[in-house]
Design a protein around this motif. Structure first.
Motif, short mmCIF file in Angstrom:
data_model
loop_
_atom_site.label_atom_id
_atom_site.label_comp_id
_atom_site.label_asym_id
_atom_site.label_seq_id
_atom_site.Cartn_x
_atom_site.Cartn_y
_atom_site.Cartn_z
N ASP A 59 0.94 -1.15 -0.31
CA ASP A 59 -0.20 -0.06 0.01
C ASP A 59 0.80 1.64 -0.10
O ASP A 59 1.06 1.34 0.96
CB ASP A 59 -1.01 -0.12 0.90
N TYR A 60 1.06 1.92 -1.12
CA TYR A 60 1.86 3.42 -1.36
C TYR A 60 0.86 4.47 -1.06
O TYR A 60 1.61 5.28 -0.80
CB TYR A 60 2.19 3.04 -2.53
N GLY A 61 0.15 4.39 -0.31
CA GLY A 61 -1.10 5.40 0.17
C GLY A 61 -1.16 6.53 -1.00
O GLY A 61 -0.80 6.52 -1.63
N PRO A 62 -0.60 7.60 -0.26
CA PRO A 62 -0.56 8.72 -0.93
C PRO A 62 0.73 8.98 -2.25
O PRO A 62 0.19 9.87 -3.54
CB PRO A 62 -0.01 10.01 -0.46
N LEU A 63 1.53 8.28 -2.16
CA LEU A 63 2.73 7.92 -2.96
C LEU A 63 2.88 7.41 -4.02
O LEU A 63 3.72 7.43 -4.75
CB LEU A 63 4.47 7.27 -2.05
N ALA A 86 9.74 1.40 -3.83
CA ALA A 86 10.61 1.36 -3.22
C ALA A 86 10.28 -0.08 -2.02
O ALA A 86 11.56 -0.16 -1.21
CB ALA A 86 12.01 1.83 -2.85
N GLY A 87 9.25 -0.71 -2.15
CA GLY A 87 9.07 -1.15 -1.28
C GLY A 87 8.18 -0.70 -0.20
O GLY A 87 8.31 0.54 0.43
N GLU A 145 7.22 -1.32 14.97
CA GLU A 145 5.87 -0.27 15.01
C GLU A 145 5.66 0.40 13.91
O GLU A 145 4.49 1.04 13.08
CB GLU A 145 6.12 0.35 16.19
N GLN A 146 5.92 0.78 13.12
CA GLN A 146 6.42 1.99 12.04
C GLN A 146 6.49 1.36 11.03
O GLN A 146 7.81 0.62 10.20
CB GLN A 146 7.06 2.84 12.40
N THR A 147 5.41 1.55 10.00
CA THR A 147 5.55 0.16 8.65
C THR A 147 5.29 1.94 7.39
O THR A 147 5.11 2.43 7.11
CB THR A 147 4.00 -0.39 8.46
N LEU A 148 7.00 1.85 6.81
CA LEU A 148 6.98 2.61 5.57
C LEU A 148 6.68 2.62 4.09
O LEU A 148 7.71 1.51 4.71
CB LEU A 148 8.25 3.56 5.66
N SER A 149 5.84 3.00 3.59
CA SER A 149 5.99 2.14 2.03
C SER A 149 6.91 3.63 1.46
O SER A 149 6.94 5.04 1.62
CB SER A 149 4.98 3.12 1.71
#
Ligand code: HEM
Length: 193
Positions: A8-12, A49-50, A57-61
């Protein structure tokens, strides 16, 4: 083999692709204290870039980008930048980490808010513990970047940005800024079969 869930890249997500424009405007410092105005053309490429997790705790796309900016009159490269935009899943928080080949890196933080378009706004400041600008010793004494503010607006196949940097250079404060509106390069594939 088990199939992985798509990231899920959301706004990106809408950034991924190649963007071009030839109406960029740059304002830069000149050694005599005057202002140099540069018209430019640009290619900006974002690729997937995955995702990564921090401390479970924090998931970054992430999307990774390269920016190449050339002076309209001569084609000379006047700015290069590589970096990432990161989105913290489940929030509106975004991070733009970037490097430019002057001996300068930035970790800028802010929000991406989606209404009709998606507006990304981030900022960083020299000596700010959360969102810092880091520079070589030479830049610290001769051409220091005190702050960066960047706003990028994504509407379908249009991407517009404006950024403002305050530089401490030649004994003065200088407002270095850039504005551009880019279009997504659409690949037309003829289906001949
Ligand atoms: C579209 C983006 C940008 C363009 C077109 C651009 C263009 C320029 C130009 C033409 C100069 C004048 C000096 C030279 O001829 O090399 C300059 C100087 C400088 N830029 Fe940028 N720049 C951009 C983005 C940035 C960003 C994002 C930063 C910092 C985060 C930055 C930091 C600096 C610094 C520190 C200098 C001073 C070096 C000097 O004048 O000797 N620039 N830039």
């Amino acid at each position: 083999m088990q199939e992985q869930d798509p990231i899920d890249y959301g706004p990106l997500a809408g950034l991924i692709g190649t963007w071009k424009g030839n109406k960029g405007k740059d304002k830069s410092p000149e050694a005599d204290g005057s202002t140099e105005l540069n018209d430019y053309f640009e290619t900006l490429v974002f690729i997937e870039a995955g995702e990564t997790s921090n401390a479970e705790e924090q998931t970054l796309s992430a999307v990774q980008y390269t920016q190449l900016v050339q002076r309209s009159s001569t084609g000379k490269i006047i700015h290069r930048e590589v970096g990432y935009w990161l989105w913290e899943q489940g929030t509106e928080n975004v991070i733009n980490s970037l490097t430019i080949p002057r001996g300068l890196s930035v970790l800028a933080g802010g929000k991406a808010i989606t209404k009709r378009s998606t507006v990304f706004e981030v900022e960083a400041r020299l000596n700010c513990p959360n969102w810092p600008i880091t520079e070589s010793a030479f830049l610290q004494t001769k051409a220091s970047t005190k702050s960066l503010q960047k706003k990028m607006t994504l509407s379908g196949d249009k991407l517009q940005y404006s950024q403002h940097m305050i530089l401490d250079i030649y004994g003065n404060e200088f407002n270095h800024n850039d504005h551009h509106r880019l279009m997504r390069e659409v690949l037309i594939t003829d289906n001949l079969s």
